[in-house]
Write a protein that holds these residues in place. Structure first.
Motif, PDB file in Angstrom:
ATOM      1  N   LEU A  80       0.817  -1.215   0.000  1.00 20.38           N
ATOM      2  CA  LEU A  80       0.000   0.000   0.000  1.00 20.38           C
ATOM      3  C   LEU A  80       0.850   1.265   0.000  1.00 20.38           C
ATOM      4  CD1 LEU A  80      -2.664  -1.228   2.573  1.00 20.38           C
ATOM      5  CD2 LEU A  80      -2.856  -1.179   0.084  1.00 20.38           C
ATOM      6  N   SER A  81       1.951   1.246   0.741  1.00 15.40           N
ATOM      7  CA  SER A  81       2.837   2.411   0.760  1.00 15.40           C
ATOM      8  C   SER A  81       4.182   2.008   1.348  1.00 15.40           C
ATOM      9  CB  SER A  81       2.232   3.556   1.589  1.00 15.40           C
ATOM     10  OG  SER A  81       2.162   3.198   2.957  1.00 15.40           O
ATOM     11  N   THR A  82       5.188   2.804   1.024  1.00 10.06           N
ATOM     12  CA  THR A  82       6.517   2.637   1.608  1.00 10.06           C
ATOM     13  C   THR A  82       7.020   4.005   2.038  1.00 10.06           C
ATOM     14  OG1 THR A  82       7.626   2.883  -0.518  1.00 10.06           O
ATOM     15  CG2 THR A  82       7.114   0.638   0.171  1.00 10.06           C
ATOM     16  N   GLU A  83       7.830   4.005   3.083  1.00 10.42           N
ATOM     17  CA  GLU A  83       8.456   5.234   3.545  1.00 10.42           C
ATOM     18  C   GLU A  83       9.914   4.915   3.849  1.00 10.42           C
ATOM     19  OE1 GLU A  83       8.153   8.191   7.343  1.00 10.42           O
ATOM     20  OE2 GLU A  83       6.266   7.483   6.488  1.00 10.42           O
ATOM     21  N   LYS A  84      10.798   5.631   3.191  1.00  6.66           N
ATOM     22  CA  LYS A  84      12.233   5.353   3.282  1.00  6.66           C
ATOM     23  C   LYS A  84      12.468   3.896   2.917  1.00  6.66           C
ATOM     24  CE  LYS A  84      13.213   8.961   6.628  1.00  6.66           C
ATOM     25  NZ  LYS A  84      13.833   9.281   7.906  1.00  6.66           N
ATOM     26  N   GLY A  85      13.492   3.278   3.489  1.00  7.19           N
ATOM     27  CA  GLY A  85      13.755   1.871   3.223  1.00  7.19           C
ATOM     28  C   GLY A  85      14.498   1.593   1.937  1.00  7.19           C
ATOM     29  N   GLY A  86      15.116   2.630   1.364  1.00  6.12           N
ATOM     30  CA  GLY A  86      15.878   2.445   0.131  1.00  6.12           C
ATOM     31  C   GLY A  86      17.275   1.899   0.405  1.00  6.12           C
ATOM     32  N   PRO A  87      18.040   1.658  -0.634  1.00  5.12           N
ATOM     33  CA  PRO A  87      19.376   1.085  -0.473  1.00  5.12           C
ATOM     34  C   PRO A  87      20.308   1.914   0.422  1.00  5.12           C
ATOM     35  CG  PRO A  87      18.710   1.016  -2.775  1.00  5.12           C
ATOM     36  CD  PRO A  87      17.675   1.818  -2.035  1.00  5.12           C
ATOM     37  N   ASP A  88      20.133   3.235   0.453  1.00 10.79           N
ATOM     38  CA  ASP A  88      21.008   4.087   1.258  1.00 10.79           C
ATOM     39  C   ASP A  88      20.429   4.440   2.625  1.00 10.79           C
ATOM     40  OD1 ASP A  88      22.889   4.146  -0.821  1.00 10.79           O
ATOM     41  OD2 ASP A  88      21.858   5.826  -1.784  1.00 10.79           O
ATOM     42  N   ASP A  89      19.212   3.981   2.939  1.00  6.59           N
ATOM     43  CA  ASP A  89      18.578   4.263   4.228  1.00  6.59           C
ATOM     44  C   ASP A  89      18.977   3.222   5.270  1.00  6.59           C
ATOM     45  OD1 ASP A  89      17.090   6.536   3.351  1.00  6.59           O
ATOM     46  OD2 ASP A  89      15.617   5.205   2.422  1.00  6.59           O
ATOM     47  N   THR A  90      18.719   3.552   6.524  1.00  8.54           N
ATOM     48  CA  THR A  90      18.986   2.598   7.611  1.00  8.54           C
ATOM     49  C   THR A  90      17.697   2.128   8.276  1.00  8.54           C
ATOM     50  OG1 THR A  90      19.278   4.413   9.186  1.00  8.54           O
ATOM     51  CG2 THR A  90      21.276   3.516   8.123  1.00  8.54           C
ATOM     52  N   GLU A  91      16.588   2.748   7.919  1.00  5.95           N
ATOM     53  CA  GLU A  91      15.289   2.298   8.421  1.00  5.95           C
ATOM     54  C   GLU A  91      14.222   2.647   7.395  1.00  5.95           C
ATOM     55  OE1 GLU A  91      13.900   5.792  11.431  1.00  5.95           O
ATOM     56  OE2 GLU A  91      15.347   4.358  12.219  1.00  5.95           O
ATOM     57  N   GLY A  92      13.104   1.982   7.510  1.00  9.28           N
ATOM     58  CA  GLY A  92      12.010   2.229   6.585  1.00  9.28           C
ATOM     59  C   GLY A  92      10.765   1.510   7.048  1.00  9.28           C
ATOM     60  N   VAL A  94       6.883  -0.282   5.555  1.00 16.39           N
ATOM     61  CA  VAL A  94       6.087  -0.761   4.438  1.00 16.39           C
ATOM     62  C   VAL A  94       4.693  -1.091   4.984  1.00 16.39           C
ATOM     63  CG1 VAL A  94       5.817  -2.526   2.650  1.00 16.39           C
ATOM     64  CG2 VAL A  94       8.119  -1.757   3.299  1.00 16.39           C
ATOM     65  N   GLU A  95       3.681  -0.462   4.413  1.00 13.06           N
ATOM     66  CA  GLU A  95       2.309  -0.817   4.754  1.00 13.06           C
ATOM     67  C   GLU A  95       1.836  -1.806   3.699  1.00 13.06           C
ATOM     68  OE1 GLU A  95      -2.136   1.107   5.533  1.00 13.06           O
ATOM     69  OE2 GLU A  95      -0.496   2.409   4.891  1.00 13.06           O
ATOM     70  N   PHE A  96       1.298  -2.936   4.161  1.00 15.32           N
ATOM     71  CA  PHE A  96       0.916  -3.985   3.226  1.00 15.32           C
ATOM     72  C   PHE A  96      -0.335  -4.716   3.685  1.00 15.32           C
ATOM     73  CE2 PHE A  96       3.361  -6.172   6.422  1.00 15.32           C
ATOM     74  CZ  PHE A  96       2.743  -7.406   6.548  1.00 15.32           C
ATOM     75  N   GLU A  97      -0.912  -5.443   2.754  1.00 14.78           N
ATOM     76  CA  GLU A  97      -2.005  -6.362   3.040  1.00 14.78           C
ATOM     77  C   GLU A  97      -1.637  -7.715   2.448  1.00 14.78           C
ATOM     78  OE1 GLU A  97      -5.950  -3.505   3.179  1.00 14.78           O
ATOM     79  OE2 GLU A  97      -5.486  -4.549   1.288  1.00 14.78           O
ATOM     80  N   ALA A  98      -1.714  -8.739   3.279  1.00 11.50           N
ATOM     81  CA  ALA A  98      -1.471 -10.108   2.838  1.00 11.50           C
ATOM     82  C   ALA A  98      -2.782 -10.871   2.989  1.00 11.50           C
ATOM     83  CB  ALA A  98      -0.372 -10.755   3.672  1.00 11.50           C
ATOM     84  N   THR A 108      -7.554 -10.886   5.615  1.00  9.23           N
ATOM     85  CA  THR A 108      -6.481 -10.035   5.129  1.00  9.23           C
ATOM     86  C   THR A 108      -5.726  -9.499   6.330  1.00  9.23           C
ATOM     87  OG1 THR A 108      -7.725  -9.406   3.161  1.00  9.23           O
ATOM     88  CG2 THR A 108      -5.910  -7.969   3.793  1.00  9.23           C
ATOM     89  N   HIS A 109      -4.427  -9.757   6.348  1.00  8.17           N
ATOM     90  CA  HIS A 109      -3.553  -9.230   7.393  1.00  8.17           C
ATOM     91  C   HIS A 109      -3.036  -7.880   6.894  1.00  8.17           C
ATOM     92  CE1 HIS A 109      -0.571  -9.299  10.629  1.00  8.17           C
ATOM     93  NE2 HIS A 109       0.272  -8.839   9.730  1.00  8.17           N
ATOM     94  N   HIS A 110      -3.431  -6.798   7.563  1.00  8.62           N
ATOM     95  CA  HIS A 110      -3.047  -5.437   7.179  1.00  8.62           C
ATOM     96  C   HIS A 110      -2.090  -4.931   8.244  1.00  8.62           C
ATOM     97  CE1 HIS A 110      -4.590  -1.154   5.935  1.00  8.62           C
ATOM     98  NE2 HIS A 110      -3.275  -1.241   5.936  1.00  8.62           N
ATOM     99  N   GLU A 111      -0.886  -4.551   7.843  1.00 12.38           N
ATOM    100  CA  GLU A 111       0.146  -4.180   8.811  1.00 12.38           C
ATOM    101  C   GLU A 111       0.992  -3.022   8.310  1.00 12.38           C
ATOM    102  OE1 GLU A 111       4.123  -6.284  10.713  1.00 12.38           O
ATOM    103  OE2 GLU A 111       2.439  -7.562  10.188  1.00 12.38           O
ATOM    104  N   ASN A 112       1.431  -2.195   9.251  1.00 11.99           N
ATOM    105  CA  ASN A 112       2.483  -1.216   9.006  1.00 11.99           C
ATOM    106  C   ASN A 112       3.749  -1.823   9.604  1.00 11.99           C
ATOM    107  OD1 ASN A 112       1.124   1.016   7.770  1.00 11.99           O
ATOM    108  ND2 ASN A 112       0.148   1.415   9.730  1.00 11.99           N
ATOM    109  N   ALA A 113       4.628  -2.299   8.757  1.00 10.50           N
ATOM    110  CA  ALA A 113       5.834  -2.988   9.204  1.00 10.50           C
ATOM    111  C   ALA A 113       7.027  -2.040   9.171  1.00 10.50           C
ATOM    112  CB  ALA A 113       6.106  -4.193   8.310  1.00 10.50           C
ATOM    113  N   ARG A 114       7.849  -2.128  10.213  1.00  8.39           N
ATOM    114  CA  ARG A 114       9.057  -1.297  10.296  1.00  8.39           C
ATOM    115  C   ARG A 114      10.300  -2.172  10.167  1.00  8.39           C
ATOM    116  NH1 ARG A 114       5.156   0.498  13.020  1.00  8.39           N
ATOM    117  NH2 ARG A 114       5.513  -0.428  15.055  1.00  8.39           N
TER     118      ARG A 114
END
Length: 161
Positions: A80-92, A94-98, A108-114
């Motif tokens: 659903l969305s991502t924040e940071k988490g790129g190759p040069d980042d140290t944290e990020g 990901v909001e997802f639904e499985a 549906t498991h809906h989570e904001n994962a860090r």
């Protein structure tokens, strides 16, 4: 070519498999998230455990994780969305639904994962499950209306107690 279960447009061998087998590390938090979902589909429980940050007081239940993986029919992953988490980042994050089916019920498991990067490797840190909104399927019954059970009583004196 077997399509990757993570719903990318790539084949499994070109997408998540190299991460799950240990041939490469996931370059981004999203890639790790996708590969962790795929590990549930492929029942690669060791990968799921190995890609978590482990604290002394935070034990991962191997048996429960394996049970969920094996007893579920995995239906798809949606990022659903991502924040940071790129190759040069140290944290990020990901909001997802499985989506999955287990014991005849779809869920549906809906989570904001860090995620955090440690020693150049992305790891799952923690997540917050997003609560589901319940939707009424029938009409709303007022307190002073007749009870829909057919008792003849007002709702507030019957099923609404």
């Amino acid at each position: 070519m077997k399509p990757c279960p993570c719903n990318s447009s790539f084949a499994y061998g070109e997408c998540c498999e190299p991460y799950i087998t240990g041939a490469r590390n996931a370059p981004t938090a999203e890639a790790l998230m996708r590969s962790r979902y795929t590990a549930y589909v492929e029942q690669a429980i060791d990968y799921i455990i190995d890609t978590c940050i482990h604290d002394d007081d935070d034990k991962i239940d191997f048996k429960q994780t394996k049970n969920w993986s094996e007893k579920s029919k995995w239906l798809g992953l949606t990022i659903l969305s991502t924040e940071k988490g790129g190759p040069d980042d140290t944290e990020g994050s990901v909001e997802f639904e499985a989506s999955y089916e287990m014991e005849g019920l779809k869920d549906t498991h809906h989570e904001n994962a860090r995620f955090k990067k440690k020693d150049g490797r992305w790891l799952y840190d923690e997540g917050t499950v997003v609560p589901k909104t319940m939707i009424r399927t029938g009409p709303k019954v007022g307190r002073n209306e007749p009870c829909p059970c057919g008792s003849g009583k007002k709702y507030k004196h019957c099923c609404g107690k």
